[in-house]
Design a protein around this motif. Structure first.
Motif: not given
Ligand SMILES: Cc1cc2nc3c(=O)[nH]c(=O)nc-3n(C[C@H](O)[C@H](O)[C@H](O)COP(=O)(O)OP(=O)(O)OC[C@H]3O[C@@H](n4cnc5c(N)ncnc54)[C@H](O)[C@@H]3O)c2cc1C
Lengths: 783, 293
Positions: B184-191, B263-265
């Protein structure tokens, strides 16, 4: 005289003592604003605007007032017709004036027996607006025909710093590089909400709220309601991280309005959405810049134009950028800043204000110049950044409370200025030693592969190294002076009264260390009050990295004054009227400085006798600063240089920070734990700004879309290397307490450029912040 | 502001289902509460009865049963992590679990909750869908089993009918050489995932791919399987899968994705990433099966 001398051996200052409230914090005993309650307290809620700009035609609260449990409603009709000014012009206006200026703006408030009833009552208030055109775009707000957000108009006076001559700079340049960057607004996003309790009892107003500027909040209430300061008591409670958010905020004034109306203590507790979308944020900033360099690596021209939006109620004319001092070696400089109002939530000073944005643009252009002349970023900084003793750039036009700073300094007598460092010149420290030591520790020269060149490539994973620098002031006196009172009790214990609040910055610990050191007592004999304005002298609060430097200076000066009084009495009573200057207090014992002389008396005995035997017309000894503090802004700066290695996945755009080394010169380190915490916290704040953080505003009405931590991405500790290292260079300051200077903001300013540069080196393209995975891919595709 | 509710504590599955049937839409199951609590506080969901499943026994098993992998609805994400060593597929699911939430939240959050919440970006849906998992559902009229892909019917919508609960996830046919991978692609470690893709591969005795699954997350209202990519993989050797076929599978992923901009991508970014992530997932499966995982 403003200069204190360094004692030979420090006993409390410099020690790695844990913060004094550590136990309270980890056991959960510490009460923050939201935890606090007072007897007979009722609850308030705020009605907020649903439109970005409108004049209230009518507001009918009769249905709300009729709801059982509702105790009162306040609207602009209840608001005093007085402007109040928040700290550093982060707010200017009336509490309510019948105009809504952003979605989420305060329109009315309800008090009720429960929070739930108050919330239900909000839905019963009927507001009819005359909708006004709104301006949501920063550039458009500048235009003559733009909707005007404020009576004073949108555009603030330009603030300008100039040296040398731009034309000459152009002529001397072998290369000129240019850029324009628009920075998204960073959210304070402090972990922890805030609440305000106000009790308006007779003529006396008491307010309990989390604030890092207790005295200024007291002033704000005095201005907003036109009541004497002596009638206003602010009890500033600890906050979670604040970064400038919890100073004096209008929701506090609204709480006071409710309390005044219903004459019961009222508590307004903000939701996390309100905290993130309706109080304050960093400005949206746009930097347009040009930088020139000659082939030998000398910056010949620094020409910057900076636009910042004040949102609805901010009124700042500049962002207090110290990057122009940092890059003071530039031969010609011209920095222009303009503030402009928009129909967006109010903006204000957030940690590293100006230096995290404009400073980043300056660093980027400097890096582009360095690449043109093929000099590595460490050498280029060493060549062009200011050195101790050199002239500061950011100075003369600044308004002091008594006119411009230059006028103020010129008018002082030589006696007043005796021993001062040279005005408008850097007194101590710089980035040079930080860069030298940092480059060595990081093995920068060995690892440096050249501009835009990765340090390694493994499949889609490109690594790059980078260095960034940051500067900031160590307090500014324009917002008001600072003070401290030190009281020595019968038993020789000490109370310190310093109005600086507690937002996790650790000042209660470091200021206590300063007092203990100066008075010659152990730390456990000292207790400090940081929040109660009934007890403390007025002081500009914990903002602009002021507390260690200026309030620390005042605390030391107050302790010196107390000590002087003690030694004067002790000399007469216990030392045969010797010259008090020959005496000293060490480990709670008053003795002669002559080691051969065995006469001594404990501080406790002396103070006890003082009280019972009336050795003087006093019971306790109260010390206060008894000398003029030189204007800090005219000589003191804090410095940061940070090194990092990042890994960029060129297929997905994800960035990981692999390694981080943060060098900090804040003068003498009063408490290494506290300073390390400031440096790492600052670096994470800067790294978050570089990688993910930015408020998204709705393009139609300007509301904050990412008003929660689900989509406002803060870095977690897990996003930052757990083995990040901090080192200190301690260039002692000639004025700061025991040589200490400010600390909180330069580390945040240095992190962002370090990471941006490392990403550039990893992938060969500059990415504008926030460098989200998508932004990285876009930049790579546009190459 | 949220209302009060009545707390119910069934001790058998039957009792749980009865409670749900009798209170209908005014009742909701409570698993780990990590989604529900936030939704309740935000007023997104509201209920008068909260049926706590925590005390119903036998719902939290993770076990191999013949050639089936059975995962109880009340097993937590942390259990999934701790059971990684059980089987190559729990290895992949454990790795997925470790990408999710935080350790603290994982000890509360359940697998059933993650699936029943039916978020388009939920991390467990793509790997389980790629593995061909099935959902076992218990209701007033007894039990039924449906493919997980049919379990999701829209954003935060499932095929659960009135009174029904999810009891377990069954992955059939897990014997032999199997591997799965989720990216997956996520932003921070908790996302939560901005976009994600999972692949599953099973080999026959001759080393050819006999079964394949490719599923995408966060690019449509529900998890979507990329059937064309799966068809392409079947019959290939691992070498072929890694060289060229993975690339083509990525193109099919792009064609299957029906992403949106939020808003995320952006839609474009999400769509492009389905290819990168699908290729990576396939590549990882191949590496695992070649013994280089
Ligand atoms: C900090 C944080 C980080 C997170 N990160 C991630 C992440 O990275 N990836 C991700 O996918 N999710 C993430 N989540 C979301 C969440 O943790 C998961 O979706 C979790 O698995 C939900 O499980 P739960 O047991 O808490 O469900 P609950 O909140 O208890 O329930 C969720 C919904 O499912 C229903 N339900 C639960 N069990 C059943 C059942 N057996 N039968 C029928 N209906 C049922 C409930 O009624 C409710 O409507 C995160 C959440 C938080 C708070």
């Amino acid at each position: 005289m403003g200069v204190h001398h360094m004692p030979k051996k420090l006993k409390v200052v410099g020690k790695d003592v844990p913060v004094l409230d550590a136990r309270e914090k980890v056991t959960g005993a510490l009460e923050y604003g939201v935890d606090y309650a007072v007897p007979k307290m009722v609850h308030g809620k705020i009605l907020r605007s649903t439109i970005p700009h409108g004049r209230i035609k009518s507001i009918d609260s009769s249905k709300a007032e009729a709801l059982p449990g509702v105790l009162g409603v306040v609207t602009h009709e209840d608001s005093p017709d007085l402007d109040w000014i928040g700290v550093w012009d982060n707010y200017r206006g009336k509490v309510l004036d019948g105009i809504a200026r952003f979605v989420g703006d305060e329109v009315a408030a309800v008090a009720a027996t429960t929070e739930k009833i108050a919330e239900q009552a909000l839905a019963l208030i009927e507001v009819e607006y005359e909708v006004l055109p709104a301006v949501l775009d920063v550039r458009k707000a500048l235009l003559d025909d733009a909707p005007q957000v404020r009576e004073e108009g949108n555009v603030r006076d330009e603030y300008r710093v100039v040296w040398g001559d731009g034309k000459t700079g152009e002529d001397e340049s072998d290369h000129i590089v240019e850029l324009e960057i628009q920075f998204k607004a960073q959210n304070y996003a402090g972990i922890g909400r805030n609440a305000c309790i106000c009790d308006w009892n007779g003529e006396k107003v008491t307010m309990w709220t989390s604030s890092q500027t207790p005295s200024e909040l007291q002033s704000g209430i005095h201005q907003a309601f036109g009541i004497p300061m002596s009638s206003v008591r602010v009890v500033a409670l600890p906050s979670g991280c604040s970064f400038g958010l919890w100073w004096s905020n209008n929701f506090m004034m609204l709480t006071a309005m409710l309390a005044k109306k219903i004459r019961k203590p009222v508590k307004i507790e903000l939701t996390s959405q309100e905290c993130m979308a309706a109080v304050k944020r960093r400005h949206i900033e746009i930097t347009t810049g040009r930088m020139g360099v000659s082939n030998d690596g000398q910056i010949t021209l620094a020409d910057f134009s900076h636009l910042m939006d004040n949102g609805a109620y901010g009124f700042k004319t500049d962002v207090y950028f110290f990057c122009c001092d940092l890059w003071g070696g530039a031969k010609n400089g011209d920095y222009r800043v303009r503030g402009v109002s928009t129909n967006l939530v109010t903006s204000g000073c957030m940690r590293a204000v100006g230096d995290i944005t404009m400073g980043l643009a300056v660093e980027r252009l400097a890096d582009m110049c360095a690449e043109k002349v093929n000099i590595d970023p460490v050498d280029f900084r060493m060549k062009n950044q200011i050195k101790s003793g050199q002239q500061l750039r950011m100075q003369e036009p600044r308004q002091h409370m008594k006119g411009t700073l230059t006028e103020y300094v010129d008018k002082l007598t030589d006696v007043q200025k005796e021993g001062w460092p040279e005005m408008f010149h850097l007194s101590s420290g710089s980035t040079h030693e930080l860069l030298r030591q940092g480059a060595e520790k990081f093995r920068f020269k060995e690892r440096w592969k050249g501009w835009g060149k990765p340090s390694s490539v493994n499949g889609s994973k490109h690594r790059g190294i980078g260095v960034g620098t940051g500067a900031h002031c160590c307090g500014v006196e324009f917002g008001g002076n600072t003070s401290s009172v030190v009281r020595v009790n019968h038993d020789g214990s000490v109370n310190v009264f310093s109005s600086c609040g507690r937002q996790g910055q650790g000042s209660e610990t470091t200021l206590s260390q300063v007092a203990a050191e100066e008075l010659g007592v152990s730390l456990d004999m000292v207790n400090i009050v940081t929040g109660d304005t009934d007890a403390m002298p007025w002081s500009s609060g914990s903002s602009a990295s002021t507390t260690m430097f200026r309030t620390g200076w005042a605390t030391r000066a107050a302790a010196k004054d107390a000590k002087k009084q003690i030694l004067r009495i002790a000399a007469i009573e216990y030392f045969d009227s010797d010259d008090p200057e020959t005496l000293d207090i060490q480990d709670g014992i008053i003795r002669s400085q002559n080691p051969e002389d065995n006469r001594n008396v404990s501080l406790e005995e002396m103070m006890n006798v003082l009280c019972s035997d009336s050795l003087a017309q006093t019971t306790v000894i109260t010390g206060r600063p008894d000398e003029v503090m030189p204007p800090t802004i005219a000589f003191a700066r804090q410095w940061a240089a940070q090194f990092t290695e990042v890994e960029v996945d060129v297929e997905t755009g994800e960035i990981r920070i692999l390694e981080f080394l943060a060098g900090q010169d804040s003068g003498t380190v009063v408490n290494p734990k506290v300073l390390k915490n400031q440096v790492i916290g600052g670096a994470i704040c800067g790294a978050g700004f570089a990688l993910y953080e930015g408020i998204e505003f709705d393009e139609n009405d300007g509301r904050v879309l990412n008003d929660g931590l689900l989509d406002y991405k803060l870095l977690r500790t897990g996003d930052f290397p757990s083995d990040a290292e901090v080192f200190f260079v301690e260039s002692p300051d000639p004025v700061g307490p025991f040589g200490a200077r400010g600390a909180g903001e330069s580390p945040a300013a240095a992190a962002a450029p370090a990471i941006c540069q490392a990403v550039y080196n990893a992938i060969g393209v500059w990415v504008d912040v926030p460098m989200t995975p998508e932004a990285v891919i876009r930049a790579l595709n546009e190459r | 502001m949220a209302n009060n509710f009545e707390y119910l504590r069934p001790t058998t599955m039957g009792e749980a289902v009865d409670m749900k049937s009798s209170h209908g839409a005014r009742a909701q199951f409570w698993a780990g509460g990590t989604d529900m609590m936030l939704q309740w506080k935000a007023g997104i969901t509201d209920f008068d009865y909260c049926i706590d499943l925590t005390y119903v026994p036998d719902l939290d098993q993770i076990a191999l049963d013949g050639d089936q992998l059975r995962i109880g609805a009340m097993a937590t994400l942390d259990d999934l992590d701790l059971q990684s060593g059980l089987h190559p597929l729990t290895e992949a699911l454990g790795e997925t679990a470790r990408m999710m939430c935080t350790k603290q939240t994982r000890t509360l959050a359940t697998i059933g909750g993650n699936l029943c919440n039916a978020s388009p970006s939920a991390d467990l849906s793509p790997p389980l869908a790629a593995m061909g998992a099935q959902a076992r559902i218990l209701g007033p009229d007894g039990e039924r089993t449906i493919p997980l892909t049919e379990f999701f019917t829209g954003v935060r919508k499932t095929a659960l009918a009135d009174g029904e609960m999810l009891t377990e996830i069954v992955v059939p046919d897990v014997g032999g050489d199997v591997a799965a991978s989720y990216n997956r692609v996520a932003r921070t470690v908790v996302d939560i995932a901005l976009v994600s893709s999972a692949a599953f591969i099973k080999l026959d005795s001759s080393g050819k791919i006999t079964k394949a699954g490719v599923a995408l997350g966060a690019v449509a209202p529900t998890v979507v399987r990329v059937n064309k990519a799966e068809d392409l993989l079947i019959g290939c050797s691992l070498k072929e899968a890694a060289n060229g076929v993975a690339n083509k599978a990525g193109e099919h992923a792009i064609a299957t994705a029906n992403a949106i901009t939020d808003i995320r991508a952006s839609k474009e970014y999400r769509t492009d990433m389905t290819s990168v992530l699908t290729q990576r997932a396939i590549g990882r499966c191949v590496a695992i099966l070649e013994g280089n995982g």
